[in-house]
Design a protein around this motif. Structure first.
Motif, PDB file in Angstrom:
ATOM      1  N   ASP A 509       0.811  -1.211   0.000  1.00 33.18           N
ATOM      2  CA  ASP A 509       0.000   0.000   0.000  1.00 33.18           C
ATOM      3  C   ASP A 509       0.851   1.272   0.000  1.00 33.18           C
ATOM      4  OD1 ASP A 509      -2.367  -1.336  -0.140  1.00 33.18           O
ATOM      5  OD2 ASP A 509      -2.784  -1.283   2.002  1.00 33.18           O
ATOM      6  N   ASN A 515      -5.176   2.495  -4.970  1.00 27.49           N
ATOM      7  CA  ASN A 515      -5.574   2.785  -3.604  1.00 27.49           C
ATOM      8  C   ASN A 515      -7.008   2.357  -3.317  1.00 27.49           C
ATOM      9  OD1 ASN A 515      -3.094   3.979  -3.033  1.00 27.49           O
ATOM     10  ND2 ASN A 515      -3.753   5.952  -3.837  1.00 27.49           N
ATOM     11  N   ASP A 519      -6.287   3.856   2.109  1.00 28.31           N
ATOM     12  CA  ASP A 519      -4.936   3.721   1.533  1.00 28.31           C
ATOM     13  C   ASP A 519      -4.750   4.859   0.536  1.00 28.31           C
ATOM     14  OD1 ASP A 519      -2.670   3.091   0.059  1.00 28.31           O
ATOM     15  OD2 ASP A 519      -3.617   1.414  -0.994  1.00 28.31           O
ATOM     16  N   THR A 520      -3.943   5.851   0.917  1.00 27.26           N
ATOM     17  CA  THR A 520      -3.748   7.023   0.063  1.00 27.26           C
ATOM     18  C   THR A 520      -2.298   7.191  -0.362  1.00 27.26           C
ATOM     19  OG1 THR A 520      -3.440   8.412   2.026  1.00 27.26           O
ATOM     20  CG2 THR A 520      -5.688   8.227   1.140  1.00 27.26           C
ATOM     21  N   CYS A 521      -1.467   6.181  -0.133  1.00 25.95           N
ATOM     22  CA  CYS A 521      -0.041   6.287  -0.439  1.00 25.95           C
ATOM     23  C   CYS A 521       0.238   5.840  -1.872  1.00 25.95           C
ATOM     24  CB  CYS A 521       0.779   5.433   0.524  1.00 25.95           C
ATOM     25  SG  CYS A 521       0.454   5.775   2.266  1.00 25.95           S
ATOM     26  N   GLY A 558      -0.079  10.413   6.855  1.00 18.84           N
ATOM     27  CA  GLY A 558      -0.509   9.737   5.640  1.00 18.84           C
ATOM     28  C   GLY A 558       0.106   8.360   5.509  1.00 18.84           C
ATOM     29  N   CYS A 562      -1.558   4.212   5.995  1.00 20.25           N
ATOM     30  CA  CYS A 562      -1.434   3.044   5.120  1.00 20.25           C
ATOM     31  C   CYS A 562      -0.984   1.819   5.903  1.00 20.25           C
ATOM     32  CB  CYS A 562      -0.483   3.347   3.964  1.00 20.25           C
ATOM     33  SG  CYS A 562      -1.172   4.566   2.823  1.00 20.25           S
TER      34      CYS A 562
END
Length: 570
Positions: A509, A515, A519-521, A558, A562
């Motif tokens: 992730d 994503n 999960d924004t990575c 951030g 994840c």
């Protein structure tokens, strides 16, 4: 030969490793949840100890609660029959088991084991000859009363054949084991095993061969030798052609970075080596050489392909030699010519897996940054992979021998090959100070083991996943495990950084752009993660995260989210 910029001598564990091992033992004795050996076993096998013998110098993948053994009464000749005995045992409590026994096209059932239903289906695996005959069913196995079955098989075609039986616990599909027996069927005499000569034959390859992973930029393993121009210089000639294989899905692939050697066939003595090189991204080569033959006229040329280059080798586990294949001879090659030798692949279908394993490692080579497996090295360590078409010596990485050991069927699962090679890479980068990984045999993707085991196994799988671009673990035989989707509350998954699948999911992730909610990575996998891996000897994922912070990489909210999506709460 095994080289690096530093001496690679087996070291004693450092103080951190000793502390980790002692802590693991104390936690186990204290019964701390998630740290005892029983907690590492799948739900249906509490208290299980691995059936396979474990070794202190191996990253052993073969520890299971189930154990499958096969015995064939004899190696039958063409048209002959033999009795096949199968035993499924367990080192845990009694458990319901599913059994799948597979015969290749060259064998057939005379009498299937009682209670199993038979079927025949098409197979794309080259060594199975286009068909697979199955016998499947359910039974119950126990430690004191194993499930024993017998059947009779008949040989209906000459050549190599492998019988494989896979048992899977009904209580937990993660607990599975397989046994194999190999033979080579002849018209008058058959033998157990699949003998391999020093040099194998080649056969013409089908047109339209493709790269297995076209999305990766080809990285030459060695510099191109000699003139690259298609026209030969005065007094010389050139040979062109390509090297290929058929993968486990039946697709013809090119084999890049494979050793190519051009020889002059000398009737009066040893053949003369004219020039060597490696195949290019398309599996092709153009090699030029002096064309004055001592016997008069042009050189009598043939090409030998090998599963090796200076950075890795797929070799026979007994002879320690790579697999070599020779093309037919082209007599009296004209001076000044650019002679097409042809597109070739192994003639023996049993050896396709070895060439596929070589190309799978090439995928890892194309993906990883740097000019060595350890990008900091100036003299590279060579990756060693032992494999044979009848190997049962696998699946593991030997810390003492610095070599990957693959079972015969393992190349059918590229992620498994790269997982084991990921252990080799970690051992190389860490200068043989491989982290302590207690409670790691058996180990399961979804279950608690230890912080050290979760880190070493999770990283190894991540290397395979990121190189292949596929967040799914695919075993030989077709069993799969989604690695990216699981999060809090996912059925069958334990939580935290002592679970290898959670470490693996966090690294996936962090480093992909696919994503999900939470999960924004989307960082470059060859960036911060790889940089921190190269720069430190991390014993656990927690320590790796601290090293990442010390390197100045993102460990903020951030990035932590994840990890949290994968139940790792730092």
């Amino acid at each position: 030969m095994h080289l690096s910029r530093r001496h690679h001598r087996r070291r004693s564990p450092g103080r951190a490793a000793v502390r980790a091992a002692v802590c693991g033992l104390l936690l186990a004795l204290a019964g701390v949840p998630g740290q005892s050996p029983a907690a590492a076993a799948p739900g249906g096998a509490a208290g299980c100890r691995p059936a396979a013998q474990t070794y202190a110098d191996r990253t052993d993948e073969r520890g299971h609660c189930l154990a499958v053994t096969l015995h064939l009464s004899e190696a039958p000749v063409l048209g002959g029959s033999a009795r096949l005995d199968i035993e499924v045992g367990t080192v845990g409590g009694d458990t319901d088991v599913r059994l799948d026994v597979q015969l290749p096209a060259g064998l057939e059932w005379v009498t299937a084991p009682a209670g199993l239903s038979t079927s025949t289906a098409a197979s794309l695996v080259p060594v199975q000859g286009g068909l697979v005959h199955r016998a499947e069913g359910a039974g119950r196995a126990g430690q004191q009363r194993p499930w024993r079955l017998s059947g009779t098989v008949r040989a209906v075609a000459q050549g190599p054949a492998g019988i494989r039986a896979t048992a899977t616990s009904a209580a937990d599909p993660a607990d599975t084991d397989a046994g194999s027996v190999f033979l080579t069927v002849g018209a008058r005499q058959s033998v157990f095993g699949i003998p391999v000569g020093s040099v194998g034959a080649t056969a013409p390859a089908a047109a339209g061969a493709s790269r297995a992973r076209p999305g990766l930029v080809h990285r030459p393993a060695e510099p191109a030798p000699g003139p690259a121009a298609p026209a030969a210089a005065a007094g010389t000639a050139c040979a062109t052609g390509s090297w290929n294989y058929v993968d486990h899905g039946g697709v013809t692939r090119v084999s890049a970075n494979a050793r190519v050697a051009v020889y002059d066939d000398d009737a009066r003595g040893a053949d003369d080596l004219l020039v060597t090189g490696v195949t290019g991204a398309d599996g092709g080569f153009t090699l030029c050489f002096g064309n004055a033959d001592e016997e008069g006229g042009g050189q009598d040329v043939y090409v030998q392909f090998a599963t090796e280059n200076q950075h890795w080798v797929i070799r026979n586990g007994k002879s320690r030699q790579p697999y070599r294949f020779a093309s037919p001879v082209r007599a009296n090659v004209p001076t000044g010519s650019n002679t097409g030798i042809g597109a070739f692949q192994p003639a023996d279908a049993a050896l396709m897996r070895g060439v596929e394993a070589f190309d799978t490692v090439n995928t890892g080579w194309d993906w990883k940054p740097g000019s060595c497996w350890d990008a900091r090295d100036t003299t590279c360590r060579r990756g060693l992979v032992n494999w044979a078409p009848d190997s049962t010596d696998g699946t593991y990485y030997s810390l003492q021998g610095n070599a990957v050991h693959l079972a015969a069927e393992d190349p059918d699962a590229p992620v498994l090959v790269l997982h084991e090679f990921g252990h080799a890479m970690m051992d190389d980068v860490y200068e043989d100070a491989f982290p302590s990984s207690p409670n790691c045999s058996p180990h399961y993707i979804t279950k608690t083991s230890s912080a050290g085991c979760a880190w070493t196994e999770g990283f190894a799988s991540w290397f395979g996943v990121v190189a292949l671009g596929d967040p799914t673990f695919r075993w030989p035989g077709g069993r799969t495990q989604d690695l990216e989707g699981p999060t809090w509350g996912t059925s069958g998954w334990d939580n935290g950084d002592t679970v290898e699948g959670r470490v693996l999911g966090a690294m996936i992730d962090l480093s992909d752009a696919a994503n999900e909610p939470g999960d924004t990575c989307a960082e470059n996998p060859a960036g911060p993660l790889w940089s921190t891996f190269l720069g430190h000897v991390s014993g656990t994922f927690g320590q790796f995260w601290s090293h990442r912070a010390a390197d100045g990489h993102d460990v903020g909210a951030g990035a932590l989210s994840c990890l949290y999506h994968n139940t790792i709460d730092y």
